[in-house]
Design an enzyme around this catalytic site. Structure first.
Site, PDB file in Angstrom:
ATOM      1  N   HIS A 111     -15.678  -9.036   1.132  1.00  0.00           N
ATOM      2  CA  HIS A 111     -14.637  -9.939   1.620  1.00  0.00           C
ATOM      3  C   HIS A 111     -14.768 -11.317   0.984  1.00  0.00           C
ATOM      4  CE1 HIS A 111     -12.982 -12.846   4.596  1.00  0.00           C
ATOM      5  NE2 HIS A 111     -11.970 -11.998   4.562  1.00  0.00           N
TER       6      HIS A 111
ATOM      7  N   GLU B 282      14.406 -44.333  -6.114  1.00  0.00           N
ATOM      8  CA  GLU B 282      13.468 -44.010  -5.039  1.00  0.00           C
ATOM      9  C   GLU B 282      13.970 -44.427  -3.673  1.00  0.00           C
ATOM     10  OE1 GLU B 282       9.798 -45.977  -6.029  1.00  0.00           O
ATOM     11  OE2 GLU B 282      10.884 -47.572  -7.044  1.00  0.00           O
TER      12      GLU B 282
ATOM     13  N   GLY C 270      -8.275  -7.335   4.232  1.00  0.00           N
ATOM     14  CA  GLY C 270      -9.051  -7.338   5.469  1.00  0.00           C
ATOM     15  C   GLY C 270      -8.364  -7.955   6.661  1.00  0.00           C
TER      16      GLY C 270
ATOM     17  N   TYR D 261      12.809 -34.752 -18.412  1.00  0.00           N
ATOM     18  CA  TYR D 261      11.347 -34.617 -18.438  1.00  0.00           C
ATOM     19  C   TYR D 261      10.768 -34.751 -17.038  1.00  0.00           C
ATOM     20  CZ  TYR D 261      11.038 -39.689 -17.824  1.00  0.00           C
ATOM     21  OH  TYR D 261      11.147 -40.946 -17.304  1.00  0.00           O
TER      22      TYR D 261
ATOM     23  N   ARG E 165      -3.233  -1.583  -6.476  1.00  0.00           N
ATOM     24  CA  ARG E 165      -2.413  -2.785  -6.369  1.00  0.00           C
ATOM     25  C   ARG E 165      -2.800  -3.705  -7.515  1.00  0.00           C
ATOM     26  NH1 ARG E 165      -5.514  -4.577  -0.986  1.00  0.00           N
ATOM     27  NH2 ARG E 165      -7.552  -4.858  -1.907  1.00  0.00           N
TER      28      ARG E 165
ATOM     29  N   GLY F 212      11.421 -41.610  -8.528  1.00  0.00           N
ATOM     30  CA  GLY F 212      10.108 -41.823  -7.923  1.00  0.00           C
ATOM     31  C   GLY F 212      10.085 -41.009  -6.643  1.00  0.00           C
ATOM     32  N   THR F 213       9.714 -39.759  -6.751  1.00  0.00           N
ATOM     33  CA  THR F 213       9.905 -38.849  -5.620  1.00  0.00           C
ATOM     34  C   THR F 213       8.925 -39.085  -4.476  1.00  0.00           C
ATOM     35  OG1 THR F 213       8.680 -37.214  -6.895  1.00  0.00           O
ATOM     36  CG2 THR F 213      11.075 -37.010  -6.868  1.00  0.00           C
ATOM     37  N   ASN F 214       7.855 -39.863  -4.714  1.00  0.00           N
ATOM     38  CA  ASN F 214       6.967 -40.180  -3.588  1.00  0.00           C
ATOM     39  C   ASN F 214       7.698 -41.059  -2.581  1.00  0.00           C
ATOM     40  OD1 ASN F 214       5.040 -38.863  -5.050  1.00  0.00           O
ATOM     41  ND2 ASN F 214       3.986 -40.711  -5.716  1.00  0.00           N
ATOM     42  N   ASP F 215       8.227 -42.184  -3.093  1.00  0.00           N
ATOM     43  CA  ASP F 215       8.956 -43.083  -2.201  1.00  0.00           C
ATOM     44  C   ASP F 215      10.261 -42.452  -1.730  1.00  0.00           C
ATOM     45  OD1 ASP F 215       7.932 -45.553  -1.259  1.00  0.00           O
ATOM     46  OD2 ASP F 215       7.738 -46.219  -3.335  1.00  0.00           O
TER      47      ASP F 215
ATOM     48  N   LYS G  60       0.836  -1.197   0.000  1.00  0.00           N
ATOM     49  CA  LYS G  60       0.000   0.000   0.000  1.00  0.00           C
ATOM     50  C   LYS G  60       0.875   1.252   0.000  1.00  0.00           C
ATOM     51  CE  LYS G  60      -3.753  -0.584   2.448  1.00  0.00           C
ATOM     52  NZ  LYS G  60      -4.340  -0.815   3.790  1.00  0.00           N
TER      53      LYS G  60
ATOM     54  N   ARG H 103       1.912 -48.094 -14.343  1.00  0.00           N
ATOM     55  CA  ARG H 103       1.981 -49.004 -13.199  1.00  0.00           C
ATOM     56  C   ARG H 103       1.278 -50.288 -13.591  1.00  0.00           C
ATOM     57  NH1 ARG H 103       0.442 -43.840 -11.189  1.00  0.00           N
ATOM     58  NH2 ARG H 103       1.737 -43.097  -9.450  1.00  0.00           N
TER      59      ARG H 103
ATOM     60  N   CYS I 288       8.797 -39.106 -11.902  1.00  0.00           N
ATOM     61  CA  CYS I 288       7.450 -39.623 -12.113  1.00  0.00           C
ATOM     62  C   CYS I 288       6.611 -39.589 -10.842  1.00  0.00           C
ATOM     63  CB  CYS I 288       7.495 -41.024 -12.698  1.00  0.00           C
ATOM     64  SG  CYS I 288       8.254 -42.223 -11.607  1.00  0.00           S
TER      65      CYS I 288
ATOM     66  N   ARG J  17      -3.422   3.236   8.430  1.00  0.00           N
ATOM     67  CA  ARG J  17      -3.702   2.061   7.599  1.00  0.00           C
ATOM     68  C   ARG J  17      -2.549   1.067   7.644  1.00  0.00           C
ATOM     69  NH1 ARG J  17      -4.714   4.570   1.800  1.00  0.00           N
ATOM     70  NH2 ARG J  17      -5.921   2.643   1.540  1.00  0.00           N
TER      71      ARG J  17
ATOM     72  N   SER K 294      14.436 -42.865 -13.481  1.00  0.00           N
ATOM     73  CA  SER K 294      13.209 -42.100 -13.248  1.00  0.00           C
ATOM     74  C   SER K 294      13.074 -41.938 -11.736  1.00  0.00           C
ATOM     75  CB  SER K 294      12.004 -42.838 -13.826  1.00  0.00           C
ATOM     76  OG  SER K 294      10.835 -42.136 -13.495  1.00  0.00           O
TER      77      SER K 294
ATOM     78  N   ARG L  34       6.783 -49.785 -15.634  1.00  0.00           N
ATOM     79  CA  ARG L  34       7.412 -50.245 -14.402  1.00  0.00           C
ATOM     80  C   ARG L  34       6.996 -51.683 -14.124  1.00  0.00           C
ATOM     81  NH1 ARG L  34       5.845 -47.313  -8.922  1.00  0.00           N
ATOM     82  NH2 ARG L  34       3.898 -48.424  -9.258  1.00  0.00           N
TER      83      ARG L  34
ATOM     84  N   MET M  37      -5.757  -6.824   8.400  1.00  0.00           N
ATOM     85  CA  MET M  37      -5.445  -5.867   9.444  1.00  0.00           C
ATOM     86  C   MET M  37      -6.328  -4.632   9.276  1.00  0.00           C
ATOM     87  SD  MET M  37      -1.465  -6.499   9.722  1.00  0.00           S
ATOM     88  CE  MET M  37      -1.446  -6.795   7.999  1.00  0.00           C
TER      89      MET M  37
HETATM   90  P1  ADP Z   1      -7.687  -2.421   3.580  1.00  0.00           P
HETATM   91  O1  ADP Z   1      -6.276  -2.852   3.571  1.00  0.00           O
HETATM   92  O2  ADP Z   1      -8.547  -3.240   4.438  1.00  0.00           O
HETATM   93  O3  ADP Z   1      -8.209  -2.173   2.199  1.00  0.00           O
HETATM   94  P2  ADP Z   1      -7.347   0.426   3.771  1.00  0.00           P
HETATM   95  O4  ADP Z   1      -6.177   0.935   4.506  1.00  0.00           O
HETATM   96  O5  ADP Z   1      -7.276   0.447   2.307  1.00  0.00           O
HETATM   97  O6  ADP Z   1      -7.688  -1.013   4.325  1.00  0.00           O
HETATM   98  O7  ADP Z   1      -8.586   1.264   4.292  1.00  0.00           O
HETATM   99  C1  ADP Z   1      -9.883   0.912   4.071  1.00  0.00           C
HETATM  100  C2  ADP Z   1     -10.644   2.009   3.438  1.00  0.00           C
HETATM  101  O8  ADP Z   1     -10.605   3.179   4.223  1.00  0.00           O
HETATM  102  C3  ADP Z   1     -10.098   2.428   2.108  1.00  0.00           C
HETATM  103  O9  ADP Z   1     -10.706   1.680   1.107  1.00  0.00           O
HETATM  104  C4  ADP Z   1     -10.458   3.865   1.980  1.00  0.00           C
HETATM  105  O10 ADP Z   1     -11.681   3.988   1.294  1.00  0.00           O
HETATM  106  C5  ADP Z   1     -10.635   4.323   3.398  1.00  0.00           C
HETATM  107  N1  ADP Z   1      -9.534   5.213   3.698  1.00  0.00           N
HETATM  108  C6  ADP Z   1      -8.303   4.920   4.140  1.00  0.00           C
HETATM  109  N2  ADP Z   1      -7.553   6.024   4.265  1.00  0.00           N
HETATM  110  C7  ADP Z   1      -8.329   7.049   3.903  1.00  0.00           C
HETATM  111  C8  ADP Z   1      -8.128   8.459   3.790  1.00  0.00           C
HETATM  112  N3  ADP Z   1      -6.962   9.005   4.085  1.00  0.00           N
HETATM  113  N4  ADP Z   1      -9.157   9.187   3.375  1.00  0.00           N
HETATM  114  C9  ADP Z   1     -10.329   8.639   3.062  1.00  0.00           C
HETATM  115  N5  ADP Z   1     -10.592   7.339   3.147  1.00  0.00           N
HETATM  116  C10 ADP Z   1      -9.601   6.544   3.553  1.00  0.00           C
HETATM  117 MG    MG Z   2      -7.722  -0.984   0.881  1.00  0.00          MG
HETATM  118 MG    MG Z   3      -9.788  -3.212   6.366  1.00  0.00          MG
END
Ligand code: ADP
Ligand code: MG
Ligand code: MG
Length: 913
Positions: free
Chosen positions: A465, A770, A108, A876, A343, A791-794, A29, A587, A856, A99, A789, A643, A110
């Site tokens: 999510h 093997e 989601g 191969y 991203r 035989g990586t399982n055994d 981020k 086999r 194999c 953030r 050949s 085999r 953290m």
């Molecule tokens: P996650 O990693 O869960 O996507 P983010 O850090 O992207 O968390 O934050 C979640 C949401 O919070 C973002 O999608 C954004 O819309 C909102 N947000 C984060 N920072 C700001 C900011 N500086 N101004 C406005 N909205 C924000």
């Molecule tokens: Mg985000």
């Molecule tokens: Mg979040």
């Protein structure tokens, strides 16, 4: 002088200290916020506290570096200057978001705190400054909620309750309908909630709030759900999370404001069309939380045409810059657009392939880059089932379509309904196929989501999510199915006037969003239908065409061959259609279980002397010969490795009384005699017992019969102009002597037949590698062996000393303690077992330069292992038919990676000079 550590990097306002390539340090981020700033995309300014701080924190008994606070303070001052506002200032307050963000995106995992810096004083200042009192109080109540939830662990539900109370009192349905006065009441209620659960009042000092929030982000790196996510997704070796502190952009300032999330192309189908959702007058998490149902991005074009145009321009700019599909977050503050995140977007296999192929055609990327962007799983999804068209049509005609939601993750699945992630896990463990049905999912649910065939939710959009996580895994998912009335307490769901209880069968179509009562049969993908079933209609399918094109690119690049493990002509033909260039393992024992053959082999086992055994074996011979003829015909022109008999003999005998009685009757003997034989063959540790080449050392007549069947079959089909290339493989040798004894038997038998039939059949004799000892004496074995050949399982079983059938009882502990990062039976243990493969190849080729070497085991179809084997110099890999395409791709990627690595090395040495 030692340079002082730099822990904080600024971004925003058209420049930044960091850039996109600094993900390890700034998190994904933070690095991309910096990059966007650098390329002139509008980003609210802020700063990133590096992952090194998180790393330091966990390495130093949860203490942060001493110099950090001062550095943060300096950056706050800089930010205040840029924003012309001050943190905690009564008249002119600066509000920020805090953030998280690791090097690899963990959706989601953290939490984010928005509107930090607000308190009883600054809320008034904010209201005055913006002229928007409602927004100020809306931000305040959001902050108390998020700060309490994320930083202090006050359950979000308590706030929900308080909010509902106020909404009810004033008869408001939506949050956006609450007036300023009502929002003030919400704030008062929220403060009570906070105090009740935290035990003390809300921290009002802004810098103090910031300190707590930063600590919370760092602390969230090791909460169980984050740890679980990293384990499931095999994210190891990360330093930790970065912390981004960023000036707020307010999407909650009225109808000319809003917030949204979007993909630069469709992440489900790959279509090159802007795809996303937004909410008017809303903040951050509102879109993904599924509280209100968002509008499609196309509506933004209608409602805010200027903003849409700017956003679409940024979409194209980002795609050209990053040369890949992006997943973006944006906020509109009173008609001004801000980008908050970009991203590389998660996508389905279908989308991955379509985007890669399209971007090659658009001239954005090369064929090789396209290949590097496809994961094994992406290809696999192309081979995944879809609903059987007839069965689905019948379900539709019968009125079994219950409802339709958003097609969030394509594919088709059926299973039994469960309502909790824990149940999904437990039922799946008990061998059941389940569909996880939830109002929404949260990061706590990931293990259960993983265990389910599909995920079905009643709220949330295409970027909820559930949708994001499912797509990342290539799992079938239908989201936002508003018609589902889910009741967790009674464990049932009401829909279309019906009540479905836990355990009821349903089917979910992730490509259309349909939810269907009962189990609808699934059927092959167009790729399989076109390639394996040779269906000409399927061959017109765009998915089929893309797949074929991509595979062509892969085949142009790769250097090693891909073979298949197949025991029947049908499997062999399928695999050949999927691109197999020969059979790496047939086999022979699988052929013994079919029809009447089992009686012949049992007769042989029961026989007291050579004559008796030879009589029984003579009965088996024609069956074996016919099997081989079929396989040779299917593989015309390609090598076939066969085999010789491998499992211990007791595997062919009945172990229950009734079975033994039946055997006695059929073979005209007594149950007691049968039982005595079974007892005599009993072994304490059959995997290390009388099996493999050891059988033929004791009973050379078995080897003779099998070689006769192979060579007679070869001579027969050769007469019909089939080009046969049999490779006769002796299993489980540990010494040169074993091999030499049996090689002599094979050659004597084979040459006599070829001579007698005046045929022109060529064959090779080689061995399985093997047993660890065999790899150590590979130079001696190679004196007579023409191929190896692995035989990586055994080989894995014997090198590690883990029984592959019992490893399940302790492997999960080993994975969670990172003794192994992956199941060594699935992905080759490169540091150990893999070294024996390398050693075997090297030593073998010391004696015989042109020694043909292959693999194999199961590992032959696992991408990381395939890449390792390419590096080990194998000729191969061989894998099960449906993994052949993945192995072809991985083999190509290995070459591209090698070239890339070489280029990098060349650059470095050039610099040194
Ligand atoms: P996650 O990693 O869960 O996507 P983010 O850090 O992207 O968390 O934050 C979640 C949401 O919070 C973002 O999608 C954004 O819309 C909102 N947000 C984060 N920072 C700001 C900011 N500086 N101004 C406005 N909205 C924000
Ligand atoms: Mg985000
Ligand atoms: Mg979040």
């Amino acid at each position: 002088m030692v340079k002082k550590a730099k822990y904080v990097y600024a971004f925003g306002g058209g420049k930044a200290d960091g850039k996109a390539s600094m993900k390890a340090l700034l998190g994904g981020k933070g690095a991309n916020l910096a990059e966007m700033s650098n390329i002139g995309v509008p980003v609210p300014p802020g700063f990133t506290i590096t992952t090194e701080v998180c790393d330091y924190f966990y390495k130093h008994g949860k203490k942060k570096p001493a110099s950090l606070d001062k550095e943060i303070d300096e950056h706050i001052r800089k930010l205040e200057k840029k924003m012309n506002a001050r943190l905690g200032d009564k008249g002119n307050p600066l509000l920020v978001s805090v953030r998280s963000g690791a090097a690899v995106s963990m959706p989601g995992m953290m939490d984010t705190v928005l509107n930090l810096g607000i308190n009883d004083d600054t809320v008034e200042g904010l209201a005055k400054k913006t002229g928007n009192e409602r927004m100020a109080w809306d931000s305040y109540r959001r902050f108390i909620n998020m700060f309490g939830d994320v930083v202090m662990g006050v359950d979000h539900e308590h706030y929900e309750e308080a909010l509902s109370k106020v909404k009810k009192a004033y008869k408001r349905k939506l949050d956006t309908e609450l007036t300023t006065k009502e929002l003030k009441e919400v704030v008062a209620e929220y403060k009570k909630v906070y105090k009740k659960h935290v035990g003390k009042g809300f921290p009002t000092h802004a810098r103090e709030q910031l300190g707590y929030a930063i600590d919370a982000v760092i602390g969230s790196w090791n909460i169980p759900r984050a740890v679980a996510y990293r384990q499931i997704n095999k994210l190891f070796g990360l330093k930790g999370t970065a912390v981004n502190v960023q000036a707020m952009a307010f999407g909650n300032m009225g109808d000319n404001s809003g917030t949204g999330v979007a993909f630069t192309r469709n992440p489900a189908s790959g279509e090159n069309k802007f795809f996303g959702e937004y909410l008017v007058n809303a903040q951050g998490e509102d879109v993904v939380a599924g509280i209100r149902t968002p509008e499609p991005i196309s509506d933004l074009k209608r409602d805010m045409p200027k903003i849409y145009k700017q956003l679409d321009g940024i979409r194209l700019k980002l795609e050209r810059h990053y040369r890949d599909m992006q997943d973006v977050e944006f906020t509109i503050q009173e008609g001004k657009l801000f980008m908050l995140q970009t991203r590389t977007g998660k996508r389905t296999g279908l989308a991955a392939i379509k985007i890669a192929v399209d971007m090659v055609k658009e001239g954005l990327i090369s064929e090789e880059e396209a290949l590097m962007r496809i994961e094994g799983d992406h290809l696999n999804q192309m081979l995944f089932p879809i609903f059987d068209l007839d069965d689905k049509a019948k379900a539709v005609a019968d009125g079994r379509v219950l409802t339709k939601g958003l097609p969030a993750g394509p594919g088709a699945a059926n299973g039994q309904i469960v309502f909790t992630a824990d149940d999904a896990e437990a039922w799946a463990k008990a061998g059941k196929k389940v569909i996880l049905v939830r109002k929404e999912t949260s990061p706590e649910d990931v293990s259960g989501m993983w265990a389910a065939q599909a995920i079905l939710t009643s709220t949330g959009g295409m970027t909820s999510h559930a949708a994001v996580v499912a797509r990342g895994w290539g799992k079938c998912c239908v989201a936002g199915c508003g018609a589902l009335e889910i009741d967790y307490t009674t464990k049932q769901v009401k829909v279309a006037g019906k009540v479905l209880k836990e355990g009821a069968a349903i089917s979910v179509d992730g490509s259309t969003g349909e939810v269907i009562e009962g189990a609808v049969k699934t059927s092959d993908s167009p790729v399989i239908d076109g390639i394996v079933n040779n269906n000409s209609r399927a061959k017109q399918h765009p998915i089929y065409k893309m797949f074929v094109e991509l595979m062509k690119w892969a085949d142009n690049v790769r250097e090693i061959k891909v073979r298949t493990n197949a025991d029947s002509p049908k499997d062999a033909a399928n695999a050949r259609a999927l691109g197999a260039q020969g059979i790496g393992l047939t086999r022979t024992e699988h052929m013994f279980f079919e029809g009447d053959r089992i009686w012949a082999i049992r007769e042989m086992i029961l026989a007291d002397d050579l004559a008796g055994r030879e009589t029984a074996l003579a009965k088996l011979l024609p069956y074996q010969q016919k099997d081989f003829e079929g396989i040779f015909e299917a593989m015309n022109g390609l090598p076939v490795t066969i085999r010789l008999l491998d499992p211990p003999l007791h595997e062919f005998l009945p172990h229950d009384e009734a079975g033994q009685a039946e055997m006695a009757k059929r073979l005209a003997t007594t149950s007691a005699k049968v039982k005595a034989k079974v007892d005599a063959l009993h072994e304490m540790n059959p995997m290390l017992g009388h099996r493999g080449c050891r059988l033929s050392i004791t009973y050379p007549e078995i080897c003779k019969m099998q070689v006769t069947a192979i060579i007679e079959a070869a001579c027969n089909v050769a007469k019909d102009k089939v080009k046969v290339l049999p490779e006769i493989m002796i299993p489980l040798i540990g010494t040169k002597q074993e091999f030499d004894i049996l090689e002599a038997v094979v050659r004597e038998t084979a040459d006599a037949i070829i001579k007698a039939r005046k045929a022109r059949v060529k064959y090779m004799v080689g061995t399985m590698m093997e047993i660890p000892r065999a790899t150590l004496v590979a130079d001696q074995v190679a004196e007579k062996a023409e191929f190896f050949s692995f035989g990586t399982n055994d080989l894995t079983q014997m090198t590690l000393g883990y029984s592959r059938d019992d490893v399940g009882s302790f492997l999960p502990d080993y994975i969670s303690k990172e003794i192994f990062r992956e199941d060594p039976f699935a992905s080759i243990d490169q540091g150990g077992v893999g070294q024996l493969v390398k050693l075997g190849v090297e030593r073998g080729r010391k004696t015989r330069k042109d020694l043909k070497c292959g693999v194999c085991g199961e590992h032959g179809g696992e991408p990381a292992s395939v890449k390792f084997f390419v590096g080990a110099g194998l000729n191969y890999v061989s894998c099960s038919p449906y993994r052949v395409p993945v192995a072809r791709l991985a083999a190509a990627q290995a070459v591209i990676e090698k070239k890339g690595a070489k280029k990098k090395v060349a650059k470095k040495t050039a610099k040194k000079k």
